[in-house]
Design a protein around this motif. Structure first.
Motif, mmCIF file in Angstrom:
data_model
loop_
_atom_site.group_PDB
_atom_site.id
_atom_site.type_symbol
_atom_site.label_atom_id
_atom_site.label_comp_id
_atom_site.label_asym_id
_atom_site.label_seq_id
_atom_site.Cartn_x
_atom_site.Cartn_y
_atom_site.Cartn_z
ATOM 1 N N SER A 1 95.554 -47.121 169.510
ATOM 2 C CA SER A 1 96.053 -47.685 170.599
ATOM 3 C C SER A 1 94.772 -47.992 171.596
ATOM 4 O O SER A 1 94.740 -48.810 172.032
ATOM 5 N N SER A 2 93.882 -46.766 171.698
ATOM 6 C CA SER A 2 92.823 -47.049 172.282
ATOM 7 C C SER A 2 91.736 -47.983 171.944
ATOM 8 O O SER A 2 91.349 -48.876 172.560
ATOM 9 N N VAL A 3 91.509 -47.974 170.639
ATOM 10 C CA VAL A 3 90.728 -48.832 170.181
ATOM 11 C C VAL A 3 90.994 -50.394 170.264
ATOM 12 O O VAL A 3 90.462 -51.344 170.529
ATOM 13 N N LEU A 4 92.279 -50.597 169.836
ATOM 14 C CA LEU A 4 93.075 -52.118 170.165
ATOM 15 C C LEU A 4 92.814 -52.415 171.407
ATOM 16 O O LEU A 4 92.517 -53.649 171.932
ATOM 17 N N GLY A 5 93.239 -51.394 172.464
ATOM 18 C CA GLY A 5 93.004 -52.115 173.708
ATOM 19 C C GLY A 5 91.798 -52.399 174.291
ATOM 20 O O GLY A 5 91.631 -53.443 174.805
ATOM 21 N N PHE A 6 90.754 -51.563 174.032
ATOM 22 C CA PHE A 6 89.535 -51.971 174.241
ATOM 23 C C PHE A 6 88.922 -53.265 173.451
ATOM 24 O O PHE A 6 88.146 -53.890 173.994
ATOM 25 N N MET A 7 89.428 -53.002 172.372
ATOM 26 C CA MET A 7 88.717 -54.348 171.539
ATOM 27 C C MET A 7 89.394 -55.726 172.160
ATOM 28 O O MET A 7 88.709 -56.608 172.160
ATOM 29 N N ILE A 8 90.729 -55.846 172.309
ATOM 30 C CA ILE A 8 91.231 -56.941 172.967
ATOM 31 C C ILE A 8 90.660 -57.478 174.379
ATOM 32 O O ILE A 8 90.497 -58.210 174.572
ATOM 33 N N TYR A 9 90.507 -56.356 175.000
ATOM 34 C CA TYR A 9 89.744 -56.447 176.411
ATOM 35 C C TYR A 9 88.483 -57.057 176.219
ATOM 36 O O TYR A 9 88.272 -58.158 176.797
ATOM 37 N N ARG A 10 87.651 -56.599 175.373
ATOM 38 C CA ARG A 10 86.328 -57.100 175.088
ATOM 39 C C ARG A 10 86.310 -58.605 174.610
ATOM 40 O O ARG A 10 85.637 -59.311 175.006
ATOM 41 N N LEU A 11 87.387 -58.671 173.777
ATOM 42 C CA LEU A 11 87.461 -60.172 173.169
ATOM 43 C C LEU A 11 87.670 -61.229 174.310
ATOM 44 O O LEU A 11 87.363 -62.379 174.440
ATOM 45 N N SER A 12 88.504 -60.482 175.404
ATOM 46 C CA SER A 12 89.216 -61.427 176.374
ATOM 47 C C SER A 12 87.918 -61.796 177.406
ATOM 48 O O SER A 12 88.122 -62.920 177.728
ATOM 49 N N GLU A 13 86.843 -61.163 177.543
ATOM 50 C CA GLU A 13 86.017 -61.364 178.223
ATOM 51 C C GLU A 13 84.469 -61.820 177.695
ATOM 52 O O GLU A 13 83.698 -62.274 178.403
ATOM 53 N N ASN A 14 84.816 -62.156 176.270
ATOM 54 C CA ASN A 14 83.632 -62.510 175.544
ATOM 55 C C ASN A 14 84.065 -63.674 174.801
ATOM 56 O O ASN A 14 84.720 -63.804 173.363
ATOM 57 N N VAL A 15 84.217 -64.955 175.253
ATOM 58 C CA VAL A 15 84.881 -66.133 174.704
ATOM 59 C C VAL A 15 84.091 -66.370 173.267
ATOM 60 O O VAL A 15 84.740 -66.812 172.207
ATOM 61 N N LYS A 16 82.812 -66.522 173.313
ATOM 62 C CA LYS A 16 82.239 -66.936 172.074
ATOM 63 C C LYS A 16 82.503 -65.844 171.008
ATOM 64 O O LYS A 16 82.698 -66.555 169.857
#
Length: 512
Positions: A316-331
């Motif tokens: 749950s932790s890795v998924l949360g941070f990963m989706i967050y990072r993808l949301s702020e890094n569009v490329k």
């Protein structure tokens, strides 16, 4: 002076002098080890607090464990090692990658045990878990647990993950607004997803995690009882970590007794039903029954529940941070989505085990997420034999049994000497052609050596599969609710962000 005054003075002195001597003796006992690193000429943190050493900020909730250890890492500058004190015990913080290799790999026998321990009577279902087990019991439980992660069993788990992804999408779509978006706090969302996967795969039961009011003994509520931030739970964990003898006297465990009893009874009853019916299924409880004799109930319970304790928080932790990072890094998000769509086309639009294994860029995104946001910000070992460590700068220290060795995962991952632009999100750091640019022992997201995370393959597969489904169906947008730098909650050892991680999921209407 009157006789009464003389008598009173005598009584006062009779009380004050012994009390002062007792206080002095207690003080000397509490500080007696605090010249240890000075005598060894090792750079060290100054001004230890009597009895607490340098970890009082954990008890006062001023620091998260990971950020406190990272503070020590920063204070050591370019030194290979740095001394501090954990309560009354000398502890050495290591920064030299070769020393880290020495501790976690080359001289593993001298550092085979983790600091945190549990007591069999208070935590019967955790005492045989490889993370908590020590010495020979650790090896026995590790060998048995490793059977959980064969290719055959991971393929069975992926079937479960795919079913849970369908439920996850239905859950997300229930909250879609008129603009097609749905906003979620990621730790909460992925705790439900992770709990549902574990309920289905490890316990052979429905998790009901996406329901408005899941039952008291649903896996999601059991997991929250164990893992979610709570001041009382955190204080208990501090006592377990740093005052194990006190924890034993106070009968403190990690898993509440009623929860432990429910898990044990469920597994025993479920196993009995399976044996009587002859039913064969693809869940991990069935696999565990095949691996162990029917009479070995304790190990069966430990093995079946290991996925809950090893997988819930990390996934749950890795998924949360990963989706967050993808949301702020569009490329990065667009590139990852292109890979997902390309791979799915090669596999008839089916998320098979082979398809997941071909998501190479998505795996780099996961690794870079874990570099920036390790699930646990430190690795803490207990020395069990006398040994001398010498760093690249010729600093050396002599360790004795029960001395503590600390490695700051967060510190190593953010150290400019080992990583260029360490605060930047750059998944291509983990491109195979770039692996030679960084030392193997500067990335510790899964740990390393004999006690490397046994569920690494399983966790990687689950994270990649769920992220692939989300990228295929949604555009991820950072929510306006996200403001300021991320701050870790100080009432838990895990990486939980104060105020949460908020992302909007916008449905993609069609794919070319």
């Amino acid at each position: 002076m009157s006789e009464f005054q003389n008598s009173k003075l005598t009584m006062d002195l009779a009380f004050i002098l012994p009390s002062s001597v007792i206080c002095l003796l207690i003080y000397l006992y509490l500080v007696k080890n605090y010249n240890h690193w000075h005598k060894q000429n090792v750079p060290h943190e100054r001004y230890p607090v009597p009895g607490f050493g340098h970890i009082l900020p954990l008890f006062t909730l001023r620091h998260h464990m990971g950020t406190l250890v990272q503070k020590f890492h920063l204070a050591m500058g370019k030194s290979s090692m740095y001394g501090c004190y954990v309560m009354r015990t000398p502890a050495i913080v290591l920064r030299d990658p070769n020393l880290i290799k020495n501790v976690l790999q080359s001289n593993f026998s001298s550092f085979c045990n983790n600091l945190l321990s549990v007591h069999e009577h208070e935590d019967p279902i955790l005492s045989k878990n490889p993370f908590f087990a020590k010495d020979d019991l650790w090896m026995e439980s590790r060998v048995l647990l490793s059977k959980n992660f064969s290719g055959k069993r991971l393929k069975c788990m992926l079937v479960v993950v795919s079913r849970v992804c369908d439920r996850m999408m239905k859950h997300i779509n229930k909250f879609r607004k008129d603009d097609g978006g749905a906003e979620f706090e990621l730790k909460d969302l992925f705790s439900k997803v992770s709990a549902e996967v574990i309920a289905n795969s490890a316990f052979g039961m429905e998790g009901h995690s996406f329901e408005n009011q899941p039952g008291t003994y649903s896996i999601v509520n059991i997991a929250k009882d164990i893992f979610d931030p709570s001041i009382v739970r955190y204080i208990h964990q501090l006592i377990l970590y740093f005052l194990p003898k006190v924890a034993k006297i106070m009968r403190i465990g990690i898993v509440p007794k009623e929860t432990s009893d429910f898990i044990k009874n469920h597994i025993k009853n479920f196993a009995t039903t399976r044996l009587q019916s002859g039913e064969v299924s693809g869940d991990y409880l069935q696999f565990s029954m095949e691996d162990l004799s029917v009479t070995d109930e304790d190990m069966l319970i430990a093995k079946a529940t290991s996925i809950l304790f090893d997988g819930y928080e990390t996934t749950s932790s890795v998924l949360g941070f990963m989706i967050y990072r993808l949301s702020e890094n569009v490329k990065v998000q667009d590139r990852a989505r292109e890979e997902v769509m390309s791979v799915l086309r090669r596999f008839d639009n089916r998320l098979t085990y082979e398809a997941v294994n071909n998501l190479d860029y998505l795996e780099r995104v996961m690794m870079e997420t874990m570099r920036l946001h390790p699930v646990f910000g430190d690795i803490i070992k207990i020395c069990n034999s006398e040994i001398t460590l010498e760093g690249y700068d010729k600093l050396s220290c002599q360790l004795r049994p029960k001395d503590i060795v600390i490695i700051s995962t967060m510190g190593m991952h953010m150290d400019e000497e080992f990583w260029s632009n360490p605060t930047e999100f750059e998944p291509d750091r983990f491109d195979p052609k770039n692996l030679s640019k960084w030392h193997k022992y500067t990335f510790l997201g899964f740990g390393t050596g004999p006690r490397v995370c046994p569920g690494k393959r399983m966790g990687t597969m689950i994270v990649k599969a769920i992220t692939a489904v989300l990228l295929k169906n949604y555009t991820l947008r950072k929510s306006p609710r996200m403001k300021g730098p991320l701050r870790l909650n100080t009432s838990t050892f895990a990486a939980v962000v104060d105020d949460g991680l908020w992302v909007n999921f916008e449905m993609i209407k069609s794919h070319d």
